[in-house]
Design an enzyme around this catalytic site. Structure first.
Site, PDB file in Angstrom:
ATOM      1  N   ASN A 119      14.763  -4.658 -37.513  1.00 15.92           N
ATOM      2  CA  ASN A 119      14.799  -6.001 -38.337  1.00 15.92           C
ATOM      3  C   ASN A 119      14.571  -5.391 -39.645  1.00 15.92           C
ATOM      4  O   ASN A 119      14.218  -4.321 -40.009  1.00 15.92           O
ATOM      5  CB  ASN A 119      13.583  -6.780 -37.609  1.00 15.92           C
ATOM      6  CG  ASN A 119      12.234  -6.128 -37.957  1.00 15.92           C
ATOM      7  OD1 ASN A 119      11.755  -5.630 -39.060  1.00 15.92           O
ATOM      8  ND2 ASN A 119      11.260  -5.966 -36.911  1.00 15.92           N
TER       9      ASN A 119
ATOM     10  N   HIS B 171      12.392 -14.008 -35.158  1.00 19.01           N
ATOM     11  CA  HIS B 171      11.672 -14.419 -34.184  1.00 19.01           C
ATOM     12  C   HIS B 171      11.140 -15.760 -34.553  1.00 19.01           C
ATOM     13  O   HIS B 171      10.699 -15.970 -35.716  1.00 19.01           O
ATOM     14  CB  HIS B 171      10.578 -13.720 -33.583  1.00 19.01           C
ATOM     15  CG  HIS B 171      11.140 -12.677 -32.757  1.00 19.01           C
ATOM     16  ND1 HIS B 171      10.584 -11.448 -32.627  1.00 19.01           N
ATOM     17  CD2 HIS B 171      12.180 -12.672 -31.564  1.00 19.01           C
ATOM     18  CE1 HIS B 171      10.983 -10.555 -31.755  1.00 19.01           C
ATOM     19  NE2 HIS B 171      12.136 -11.215 -31.139  1.00 19.01           N
TER      20      HIS B 171
ATOM     21  N   CYS C 254       2.397 -12.130 -32.803  1.00 19.38           N
ATOM     22  CA  CYS C 254       3.183 -10.958 -31.992  1.00 19.38           C
ATOM     23  C   CYS C 254       2.396 -10.384 -30.905  1.00 19.38           C
ATOM     24  O   CYS C 254       3.003  -9.701 -30.091  1.00 19.38           O
ATOM     25  CB  CYS C 254       4.100 -10.145 -32.922  1.00 19.38           C
ATOM     26  SG  CYS C 254       5.074 -11.072 -34.066  1.00 19.38           S
TER      27      CYS C 254
HETATM   28  N1  ARG Z   1       9.698  -4.537 -34.181  1.00 19.94           N
HETATM   29  C1  ARG Z   1       9.808  -5.604 -33.080  1.00 19.94           C
HETATM   30  C2  ARG Z   1      11.051  -6.167 -33.118  1.00 19.94           C
HETATM   31  O1  ARG Z   1      11.848  -6.085 -34.017  1.00 19.94           O
HETATM   32  C3  ARG Z   1       8.851  -6.677 -33.698  1.00 19.94           C
HETATM   33  C4  ARG Z   1       8.449  -7.787 -32.800  1.00 19.94           C
HETATM   34  C5  ARG Z   1       7.582  -8.780 -33.118  1.00 19.94           C
HETATM   35  N2  ARG Z   1       7.306  -9.795 -32.211  1.00 19.94           N
HETATM   36  C6  ARG Z   1       7.452 -11.195 -32.503  1.00 19.94           C
HETATM   37  N3  ARG Z   1       7.009 -11.820 -31.624  1.00 19.94           N
HETATM   38  N4  ARG Z   1       7.904 -11.533 -33.657  1.00 19.94           N
HETATM   39  O2  ARG Z   1      11.618  -6.654 -31.967  1.00 19.94           O
END
Ligand code: ARG
Length: 266
Positions: A19, A164, A260
């Site tokens: 991301n 997300h 998260c």
């Molecule tokens: N590095 C993780 C990803 O990109 C972060 C996830 C964050 N989680 C969330 N529920 N927003 O998947």
């Protein structure tokens, strides 16, 4: 009482880039990450009275800390996530195992039907909202509404930084909503606006959206959110909530924050 699943950050780190927040050149500091995570658990336990469950961290799975992505849980049924990126697919079996060992009725989705759990599925008691395009597949929501017998409004996420749903959408316990409208396509913005009265929703300002203000945990009348979000704090306070800012910048380097790091199990 609120019941949350968390996973200690023993092996948390920036080991890949999936991301726009993650940069291999911007590593997290393990001691700071541990201290920030511990502070979050203390605030949750001592200030909100939430009951916490802890998963065993696994070497080589740096994002396992983000338990919001374990799956969707409701009424004793768990639908484990199917991650879009191979970097996180190894986590699936551990989340699946945890749900099974803790007595959940586990219903897996078909292979290839991407769905990233409570990170993308949130909502109000009578109306759930599912984010799609960046990570979860819109088709997953037909299946999930069948499984949970609940209406799910699918909304398109258009900004890669808010990949997300829980990075830009936070329903509060009293029916109010914190959200960042530009993260959604125009139609989704209309749909959301039709569900929540104007005085009940707060469009978080861009600078606070960038701090992940929407990645807040709401337990009863408590809102735990990242530091650096004064306007969001003023709004929730005016609406009768107690705010608890927690510094979580080590996790922002991975594109995550308070919400998260938790999965609601009720
Ligand atoms: N590095 C993780 C990803 O990109 C972060 C996830 C964050 N989680 C969330 N529920 N927003 O998947």
């Amino acid at each position: 009482m609120s019941h949350l699943l968390m996973c200690p950050p023993d092996y948390f780190g920036i080991e890949y880039e999936i991301n726009p927040w993650m940069r291999l050149s911007n590593q997290s500091n393990p001691d700071r990450a541990r201290a920030q995570w511990r502070h979050l658990t203390q605030v949750l336990q001592n200030e909100t009275g939430a009951k916490l469950e802890f998963m065993t961290p696994i070497p080589g799975l740096p994002d396992l800390v983000f338990t919001a992505n374990a799956g969707a849980v409701h009424d004793g049924t768990a639908v484990p996530s199917r991650f879009r990126y191979p970097e996180r697919q190894q986590e699936e079996q551990h989340f699946m195992e945890w749900f099974t060992q803790h007595g959940y009725d586990v219903i897996p989705l078909d292979q290839g039907m991407f769905f990233e759990g409570a990170g993308d599925l949130l909502g109000f008691p009578d109306c759930w909202v599912g984010g799609y395009r960046q990570r979860s597949d819109i088709r997953a929501y037909d299946r999930l509404s069948e499984i949970f017998r609940n209406r799910i409004l699918a909304v398109e996420l258009v900004d890669q930084r808010f990949y997300h749903l829980d990075t830009c959408f936070c329903p509060l316990s009293g029916g109010e909503l914190l959200y960042y409208p530009p993260a959604f396509d125009a139609y989704a913005q209309t749909v959301i606006a039709s569900q929540v009265a104007p005085e009940q929703r707060f469009a978080v300002p861009p600078l606070e959206a960038d701090r992940f203000a929407c990645n807040a945990v709401c337990v009863d009348r408590h809102v735990i959110l990242p530091t650096g979000c004064p306007e969001t704090i003023a709004w929730v306070t005016a609406h009768g909530y107690t705010s608890h800012p927690v510094e979580l910048d080590e996790f922002l380097k991975a594109g995550g924050s308070a919400k998260c790091l938790t999965l609601t199990l009720d």
